[in-house]
Design a protein around this motif. Structure first.
Motif, PDB file in Angstrom:
ATOM      1  N   UNK A  12       0.852  -1.175   0.000  1.00  0.00           N
ATOM      2  CA  UNK A  12       0.000   0.000   0.000  1.00  0.00           C
ATOM      3  C   UNK A  12       0.891   1.229   0.000  1.00  0.00           C
ATOM      4  N   UNK A  13       0.472   2.211  -0.811  1.00  0.00           N
ATOM      5  CA  UNK A  13       1.230   3.439  -0.931  1.00  0.00           C
ATOM      6  C   UNK A  13       0.456   4.586  -0.285  1.00  0.00           C
ATOM      7  N   UNK A  14       1.153   5.721  -0.069  1.00  0.00           N
ATOM      8  CA  UNK A  14       0.540   6.880   0.589  1.00  0.00           C
ATOM      9  C   UNK A  14      -0.612   7.416  -0.235  1.00  0.00           C
ATOM     10  N   UNK A  15      -0.482   7.389  -1.551  1.00  0.00           N
ATOM     11  CA  UNK A  15      -1.556   7.946  -2.367  1.00  0.00           C
ATOM     12  C   UNK A  15      -2.785   7.053  -2.410  1.00  0.00           C
ATOM     13  N   UNK A  16      -2.683   5.881  -1.877  1.00  0.00           N
ATOM     14  CA  UNK A  16      -3.841   4.983  -1.834  1.00  0.00           C
ATOM     15  C   UNK A  16      -4.606   5.089  -0.518  1.00  0.00           C
ATOM     16  N   UNK A  17      -4.077   5.870   0.468  1.00  0.00           N
ATOM     17  CA  UNK A  17      -4.759   6.029   1.760  1.00  0.00           C
ATOM     18  C   UNK A  17      -6.013   6.866   1.595  1.00  0.00           C
ATOM     19  N   UNK A  18      -7.051   6.479   2.283  1.00  0.00           N
ATOM     20  CA  UNK A  18      -8.294   7.264   2.278  1.00  0.00           C
ATOM     21  C   UNK A  18      -9.004   7.028   3.609  1.00  0.00           C
ATOM     22  N   UNK A  19      -9.770   8.008   4.049  1.00  0.00           N
ATOM     23  CA  UNK A  19     -10.476   7.832   5.318  1.00  0.00           C
ATOM     24  C   UNK A  19     -11.547   6.758   5.209  1.00  0.00           C
ATOM     25  N   UNK A  20     -11.913   6.222   6.365  1.00  0.00           N
ATOM     26  CA  UNK A  20     -12.946   5.188   6.401  1.00  0.00           C
ATOM     27  C   UNK A  20     -14.257   5.767   5.889  1.00  0.00           C
TER      28      UNK A  20
END
Length: 164
Positions: free
Chosen positions: A1-9
């Motif tokens: 997983x990369x930083x640009x793939x993070x998203x809030x729940x």
């Protein structure tokens, strides 16, 4: 997983309510400000203590008059009849404190109520003219103690507050 793939729940971020965008939705027309009045217009600020034009409480309350003199000298009064009942030949403020006539660390003023027949040697902070006359007539003597904050002036018999 990369930083640009993070998203809030899902559901954790709620969109801000946008008001004043037309009468069709919930935040339309008055946009939660109510109807009319000072708080619905402009910045909507009301000064603290403002009572709608009525005289404010801080101006309705009466002002206190006078002042407290920081240089006031308070004396503990002792009368001639009390000195006569004491039966001492030499009377000082320490003797009066020991006898319970005045409190410790107070200025003593001898007043002229009563009569004195025996000669006494009196030492006090102030003496009234009638008391001074009665003591010297009985053959006694009066010595005045200076006040600690009036170092430059010699003690004055009688009223300490007259301009001389």
């Amino acid at each position: 997983m990369r930083v640009d793939e993070l998203s809030p729940a899902p559901g954790s971020n709620k969109a801000k309510k946008r008001v004043g965008r037309g009468v069709g939705g919930k935040g339309g027309k008055t946009a939660g400000q109510g109807t009319k009045g000072q708080k619905a217009r402009g910045r909507g600020k009301v000064a603290r203590g403002f009572e709608g034009g009525q005289m404010p409480l801080k101006q309705r309350v009466p002002k206190l008059k006078g002042f407290n003199n920081p240089f006031r000298v308070e004396y503990s009064p002792v009368n001639l009849d009390q000195l006569a009942a004491l039966g001492e030949a030499t009377v000082t403020p320490e003797v009066l404190v020991a006898a319970g006539l005045v409190r410790k660390d107070t200025f003593v003023k001898v007043l002229g109520r009563g009569e004195i027949t025996t000669a006494i040697n009196l030492t006090a902070h102030a003496v009234s003219k009638s008391a001074d006359a009665a003591i010297t007539a009985a053959g006694g003597s009066v010595t005045l103690l200076g006040l600690p904050f009036k170092q430059g002036r010699p003690p004055v018999k009688g009223n300490q507050f007259t301009n001389r």
